[in-house]
Design a protein around this motif. Structure first.
Motif, PDB file in Angstrom:
ATOM      1  N   LYS A 149       0.831  -1.206   0.000  1.00 45.01           N
ATOM      2  CA  LYS A 149       0.000   0.000   0.000  1.00 45.01           C
ATOM      3  C   LYS A 149       0.868   1.260   0.000  1.00 45.01           C
ATOM      4  O   LYS A 149       0.507   2.271  -0.611  1.00 45.01           O
ATOM      5  CB  LYS A 149      -0.943  -0.006   1.206  1.00 45.01           C
ATOM      6  N   LEU A 152       1.930   1.721  -3.527  1.00 46.21           N
ATOM      7  CA  LEU A 152       0.816   2.210  -4.335  1.00 46.21           C
ATOM      8  C   LEU A 152       0.570   3.694  -4.076  1.00 46.21           C
ATOM      9  O   LEU A 152       0.332   4.468  -5.018  1.00 46.21           O
ATOM     10  CB  LEU A 152      -0.449   1.406  -4.029  1.00 46.21           C
ATOM     11  N   ALA A 171       4.008   1.473  -9.086  1.00 49.30           N
ATOM     12  CA  ALA A 171       2.796   0.657  -9.225  1.00 49.30           C
ATOM     13  C   ALA A 171       3.157  -0.801  -9.479  1.00 49.30           C
ATOM     14  O   ALA A 171       2.521  -1.717  -8.940  1.00 49.30           O
ATOM     15  CB  ALA A 171       1.928   1.203 -10.351  1.00 49.30           C
ATOM     16  N   ALA A 174       4.185  -2.187  -6.274  1.00 43.43           N
ATOM     17  CA  ALA A 174       3.027  -2.355  -5.392  1.00 43.43           C
ATOM     18  C   ALA A 174       2.310  -3.668  -5.676  1.00 43.43           C
ATOM     19  O   ALA A 174       1.882  -4.373  -4.749  1.00 43.43           O
ATOM     20  CB  ALA A 174       2.073  -1.178  -5.557  1.00 43.43           C
ATOM     21  N   GLN A 175       2.168  -4.011  -6.947  1.00 45.30           N
ATOM     22  CA  GLN A 175       1.437  -5.223  -7.310  1.00 45.30           C
ATOM     23  C   GLN A 175       2.037  -6.472  -6.671  1.00 45.30           C
ATOM     24  O   GLN A 175       1.311  -7.412  -6.336  1.00 45.30           O
ATOM     25  CB  GLN A 175       1.390  -5.373  -8.824  1.00 45.30           C
ATOM     26  N   ASP A 184      -6.890  -2.588  -4.587  1.00 42.14           N
ATOM     27  CA  ASP A 184      -5.602  -1.892  -4.663  1.00 42.14           C
ATOM     28  C   ASP A 184      -4.745  -2.458  -5.790  1.00 42.14           C
ATOM     29  O   ASP A 184      -4.078  -1.717  -6.519  1.00 42.14           O
ATOM     30  CB  ASP A 184      -4.857  -2.004  -3.323  1.00 42.14           C
ATOM     31  N   TRP A 185      -4.739  -3.787  -5.932  1.00 41.20           N
ATOM     32  CA  TRP A 185      -3.954  -4.414  -6.997  1.00 41.20           C
ATOM     33  C   TRP A 185      -4.458  -3.947  -8.363  1.00 41.20           C
ATOM     34  O   TRP A 185      -3.668  -3.633  -9.252  1.00 41.20           O
ATOM     35  CB  TRP A 185      -4.055  -5.926  -6.900  1.00 41.20           C
ATOM     36  N   ALA A 188      -3.294  -0.427  -9.040  1.00 39.12           N
ATOM     37  CA  ALA A 188      -1.889  -0.436  -9.456  1.00 39.12           C
ATOM     38  C   ALA A 188      -1.774  -0.856 -10.916  1.00 39.12           C
ATOM     39  O   ALA A 188      -0.994  -0.273 -11.687  1.00 39.12           O
ATOM     40  CB  ALA A 188      -1.082  -1.375  -8.563  1.00 39.12           C
TER      41      ALA A 188
END
Length: 205
Positions: A149, A152, A171, A174-175, A184-185, A188
């Motif tokens: 997070k 992200l 991003a 973040a994934q 959230d995924w 990203a």
């Protein structure tokens, strides 16, 4: 508001000539408080802010100024309560929430970290393009150990200012730390796709 803007935008000496200490009106004290913040003369800024809050203890803008003054003096914990009161009085003000959260994080008190994160999340629902708020939220997530997070939020920060290579980089990072298919995924993933498209368009121009 005119006095505040003059205090904020004008050179402090210009504002202090326009609003001399003999002028005890609220606009004059408000303008002088802003001017002293920028000069900086923090003792005088605090004095002016305190007189305003004493006179109108439920004025969110005076409370906001008092909080800002304490924070800029390095008395961060003392700035939290005025900001908190201002946020309660103006619950729709994203900027006040962001300032409150920044003060909470600046206090470096782990107890306040999660609350700061919640305040920033609320603010960003209204001001999604505020890069400073995304920066602060990344700090909050990082302190909570939420690495995916945090990455992200950093991607969102760069995305907000059009820094697409950095947005794509974070991003992608973040994934790897987010649950595949989560909201959230997916966000990203969207940032990666949009950033790639924007970078391609810029190369073709």
């Amino acid at each position: 508001m005119r006095a505040k803007m003059r205090g904020y935008l004008e050179h402090p000496d210009v504002t202090l000539r326009r609003y001399p200490s003999s002028d005890k009106s609220q606009p004059a004290r408000y303008a002088r408080a802003m001017a002293y913040l920028h000069k900086p003369d923090m003792a005088k800024a605090l004095e002016e802010a305190n007189t305003l809050v004493a006179e109108e203890p439920t004025n969110p803008y005076f409370l906001e100024m008092l909080g800002q003054t304490y924070v800029e003096m390095g008395r961060v914990k003392e700035g939290i309560e005025p900001y908190r009161k201002a946020a309660r009085l103006l619950p729709d003000s994203a900027l006040i929430r962001i300032s409150l959260a920044a003060a909470m994080l600046g206090a470096e008190d782990p107890v306040l970290t999660q609350t700061a994160g919640l305040e920033l999340e609320k603010a960003l629902r209204d001001e999604n393009d505020n890069s400073y708020a995304w920066y602060e939220l990344a700090q909050a997530y990082g302190r909570m150990g939420l690495v995916g997070k945090a990455d992200l939020a950093t991607a969102e920060r760069f995305f907000a200012v059009g820094a697409y290579p950095q947005a794509q980089q974070f991003a992608g990072r973040a994934q790897k730390g987010l649950a595949t298919g989560s909201t959230d995924w997916q966000r990203a993933n969207d940032i990666v796709a949009i950033a790639q498209s924007q970078r391609k368009d810029r190369r073709q121009q």
